[in-house]
Design an enzyme around this catalytic site. Structure first.
Site, PDB file in Angstrom:
ATOM      1  N   LYS A  57     -31.996  38.465 -10.530  1.00 13.52           N
ATOM      2  CA  LYS A  57     -30.861  38.204 -11.416  1.00 13.52           C
ATOM      3  C   LYS A  57     -29.645  39.033 -11.036  1.00 13.52           C
ATOM      4  O   LYS A  57     -29.730  40.263 -10.951  1.00 13.52           O
ATOM      5  CB  LYS A  57     -31.283  38.533 -12.860  1.00 13.52           C
ATOM      6  CG  LYS A  57     -30.181  38.385 -13.892  1.00 13.52           C
ATOM      7  CD  LYS A  57     -29.810  36.923 -14.102  1.00 13.52           C
ATOM      8  CE  LYS A  57     -28.580  36.784 -14.966  1.00 13.52           C
ATOM      9  NZ  LYS A  57     -28.841  36.243 -16.277  1.00 13.52           N
ATOM     10  N   HIS A  59     -25.410  35.449 -13.515  1.00 11.92           N
ATOM     11  CA  HIS A  59     -24.555  35.459 -14.700  1.00 11.92           C
ATOM     12  C   HIS A  59     -23.149  35.280 -14.158  1.00 11.92           C
ATOM     13  O   HIS A  59     -22.547  36.219 -13.645  1.00 11.92           O
ATOM     14  CB  HIS A  59     -24.699  36.765 -15.496  1.00 11.92           C
ATOM     15  CG  HIS A  59     -23.859  36.731 -16.738  1.00 11.92           C
ATOM     16  ND1 HIS A  59     -24.393  36.595 -17.998  1.00 11.92           N
ATOM     17  CD2 HIS A  59     -22.514  36.751 -16.897  1.00 11.92           C
ATOM     18  CE1 HIS A  59     -23.413  36.536 -18.885  1.00 11.92           C
ATOM     19  NE2 HIS A  59     -22.265  36.633 -18.238  1.00 11.92           N
ATOM     20  N   HIS A  96     -26.662  29.325 -17.539  1.00  9.44           N
ATOM     21  CA  HIS A  96     -25.903  29.047 -18.763  1.00  9.44           C
ATOM     22  C   HIS A  96     -24.440  28.679 -18.494  1.00  9.44           C
ATOM     23  O   HIS A  96     -23.523  29.350 -18.939  1.00  9.44           O
ATOM     24  CB  HIS A  96     -25.993  30.191 -19.781  1.00  9.44           C
ATOM     25  CG  HIS A  96     -25.847  31.583 -19.218  1.00  9.44           C
ATOM     26  ND1 HIS A  96     -24.815  31.972 -18.424  1.00  9.44           N
ATOM     27  CD2 HIS A  96     -26.625  32.680 -19.378  1.00  9.44           C
ATOM     28  CE1 HIS A  96     -24.964  33.240 -18.107  1.00  9.44           C
ATOM     29  NE2 HIS A  96     -26.054  33.703 -18.674  1.00  9.44           N
ATOM     30  N   HIS A 155     -34.454  30.332 -18.732  1.00  8.76           N
ATOM     31  CA  HIS A 155     -33.631  31.548 -18.954  1.00  8.76           C
ATOM     32  C   HIS A 155     -33.899  32.034 -20.378  1.00  8.76           C
ATOM     33  O   HIS A 155     -33.446  31.424 -21.345  1.00  8.76           O
ATOM     34  CB  HIS A 155     -32.135  31.239 -18.784  1.00  8.76           C
ATOM     35  CG  HIS A 155     -31.244  32.430 -19.009  1.00  8.76           C
ATOM     36  ND1 HIS A 155     -30.267  32.796 -18.110  1.00  8.76           N
ATOM     37  CD2 HIS A 155     -31.176  33.344 -20.002  1.00  8.76           C
ATOM     38  CE1 HIS A 155     -29.639  33.871 -18.562  1.00  8.76           C
ATOM     39  NE2 HIS A 155     -30.173  34.226 -19.729  1.00  8.76           N
ATOM     40  N   ASP A 194     -31.390  30.655 -22.895  1.00 13.41           N
ATOM     41  CA  ASP A 194     -30.695  31.938 -23.098  1.00 13.41           C
ATOM     42  C   ASP A 194     -30.881  32.410 -24.540  1.00 13.41           C
ATOM     43  O   ASP A 194     -29.987  33.035 -25.106  1.00 13.41           O
ATOM     44  CB  ASP A 194     -29.206  31.824 -22.744  1.00 13.41           C
ATOM     45  CG  ASP A 194     -28.557  33.185 -22.565  1.00 13.41           C
ATOM     46  OD1 ASP A 194     -29.283  34.190 -22.476  1.00 13.41           O
ATOM     47  OD2 ASP A 194     -27.314  33.239 -22.543  1.00 13.41           O
ATOM     48  N   HIS A 229     -34.561  35.647 -23.029  1.00 11.98           N
ATOM     49  CA  HIS A 229     -34.631  37.097 -23.303  1.00 11.98           C
ATOM     50  C   HIS A 229     -35.756  37.348 -24.298  1.00 11.98           C
ATOM     51  O   HIS A 229     -35.726  36.815 -25.412  1.00 11.98           O
ATOM     52  CB  HIS A 229     -33.311  37.602 -23.890  1.00 11.98           C
ATOM     53  CG  HIS A 229     -32.163  37.421 -22.952  1.00 11.98           C
ATOM     54  ND1 HIS A 229     -31.800  38.370 -22.016  1.00 11.98           N
ATOM     55  CD2 HIS A 229     -31.320  36.375 -22.762  1.00 11.98           C
ATOM     56  CE1 HIS A 229     -30.781  37.921 -21.302  1.00 11.98           C
ATOM     57  NE2 HIS A 229     -30.465  36.713 -21.747  1.00 11.98           N
TER      58      HIS A 229
HETATM   59  C1  NCD Z   1     -27.671  38.064 -23.464  1.00 10.26           C
HETATM   60  C2  NCD Z   1     -28.426  39.247 -24.080  1.00 10.26           C
HETATM   61  O1  NCD Z   1     -28.237  39.519 -25.262  1.00 10.26           O
HETATM   62  O2  NCD Z   1     -29.220  39.886 -23.374  1.00 10.26           O
HETATM   63  N1  NCD Z   1     -26.615  37.703 -24.362  1.00 10.26           N
HETATM   64  C3  NCD Z   1     -26.017  36.499 -24.426  1.00 10.26           C
HETATM   65  O3  NCD Z   1     -25.049  36.357 -25.166  1.00 10.26           O
HETATM   66  N2  NCD Z   1     -26.435  35.482 -23.721  1.00 10.26           N
HETATM   67  C4  NCD Z   1     -27.207  38.423 -22.106  1.00 10.26           C
HETATM   68  C5  NCD Z   1     -26.729  37.256 -21.311  1.00 10.26           C
HETATM   69  O4  NCD Z   1     -27.509  36.385 -20.901  1.00 10.26           O
HETATM   70  O5  NCD Z   1     -25.509  37.187 -21.057  1.00 10.26           O
HETATM   71 ZN    ZN Z   2     -29.137  35.463 -20.945  1.00 12.72          ZN
END
Ligand code: NCD
Ligand code: ZN
Length: 346
Positions: A99, A136, A174, A13, A247, A15
């Site tokens: 997702k 999520h 998460h 996971h 995450d 970003h």
């Molecule tokens: C994530 C993001 O910034 O894209 N933020 C986070 O706090 N984890 C989004 C997410 O996974 O909830």
């Molecule tokens: Zn995330």
């Protein structure tokens, strides 16, 4: 000096964003991880197979010379998602998961799902072809306290969905609560849960006591200490139902240190060292490889990585960079608040 060598890990996971931030943060992940499940919450979101293919090309183009890293793409589920497009994206091997963001739950989730009934045809197709749904897991009902949103999601959304469609493969992403840990422990083999590095380290006091710490604010928000301890027990248990999804969620400092700060902890840089610290503390260093490198591929039906990663512990603490500098601005690296003696050695 102490050392362990593990099979090269994956991040289930992650970003990566796009443009200048992608360029800046991608090397931090590619240095240690062979693959990552890449989140689709760009603006606009990655909804179609064509968008996922184009995003994959941008990620590959942003890789540093010589890096070997495979982005595993996901589609952002909307109420307009076409089952046939999802099936084609999975059949081609491009997309490894879909997702589910409940609309309004987190960063860039406004195009997410309001009514699960409207996405049932997509979910039925996914169940047929064995494509996992990454969730999520938080409700967005204004009346539900933010610290309860995960537990309420499990009872009112996830469990009913799994009863309705038992063959759907699901990743609870998460997880942050003992309810999440317990639900995954009792579910069949069609369900797994990812755990982040920072949720093994933080409880809610770390965010709020002694001044507000915007770089510790993420979603789902860190909970009470007993929840953190349940996550630690799960991650270090050796149970294949739990595996790493960092995450890591970069936001430039100007958007974190803000009156309405963005959610996300940026942990790509030091995640593996922090995990070694955590697993050693819990007497489970021998289980780190399962958590970071073995359980995820088993769930996703993918081969294990070939390479290895060497983690070394020295007497002196290792200094991690405080920030990563991108053309969009600086991004603060997660600081656990304690000295870390482990680091990844090339
Ligand atoms: C994530 C993001 O910034 O894209 N933020 C986070 O706090 N984890 C989004 C997410 O996974 O909830
Ligand atoms: Zn995330």
């Amino acid at each position: 000096m102490q050392e362990i060598v593990i099979r090269r890990p994956d991040d289930w996971h992650l970003h990566l964003r796009d443009g200048a931030v992608l360029k800046g943060v991608l090397p931090e992940t590619a240095r240690h991880f062979a693959r990552a499940i890449v989140m689709p919450n760009l603006v606009p979101p990655v909804v179609t197979a064509a968008q996922a293919g184009a995003y994959r090309d941008r990620i590959l183009a942003a890789l540093p010379e010589g890096a070997t890293f495979e982005p595993l793409m996901t589609l952002y589920l909307t109420e307009g998602t076409e089952p046939a497009d999802v099936a084609a994206a999975a059949a081609s091997g491009l997309v490894k998961a879909v997702k589910l963001y409940p609309a309004g739950a987190t960063t860039n989730s406004q195009s997410g799902v309001r009514d699960l009934d409207r996405v049932m045809p997509v979910l039925e197709t996914m169940a047929e072809i064995g494509l996992p749904l990454c969730t999520h897991g938080e409700v967005t009902t204004p009346e539900v306290d933010i610290f309860d949103r995960e537990a309420v999601f499990i009872d009112t959304v996830l469990d009913p969905l799994r009863r309705r469609l038992p063959s759907l493969r699901v990743v609870m992403e998460h997880i942050t609560t003992e309810q999440g840990v317990a639900y995954a422990a009792e579910a069949g083999e069609g369900l797994a849960a990812t755990i982040t590095t920072h949720h093994l380290i933080l409880n809610r006091n770390n965010i709020l006591v002694g001044g507000i710490k915007p770089h510790y604010y993420c979603l789902p928000v860190a909970k009470r200490e007993h929840h953190r301890l349940a996550l630690r027990r799960a991650a270090t248990s050796g149970n294949p139902r739990y595996f790493l999804g960092t995450d890591s969620a970069p936001h430039v400092d100007a958007l974190k240190e803000h009156a309405c700060g963005c959610a996300g902890c940026f942990t790509a840089t030091n995640t593996m060292a922090l995990l070694a610290h955590v697993f050693e503390e819990d007497g489970a260093l021998d289980r780190l490889e399962g958590f970071a490198s073995l359980h995820g591929p088993a769930f996703y039906g993918l081969p294990l990585n070939d390479g290895t990663l060497r983690l070394v512990k020295r007497d002196q603490p290792h200094a991690f960079p405080e920030k990563i500098f991108t053309e969009a601005g600086p991004i603060t690296v997660f600081n656990p608040g304690f000295p870390v003696h482990w680091h990844v050695e090339a």
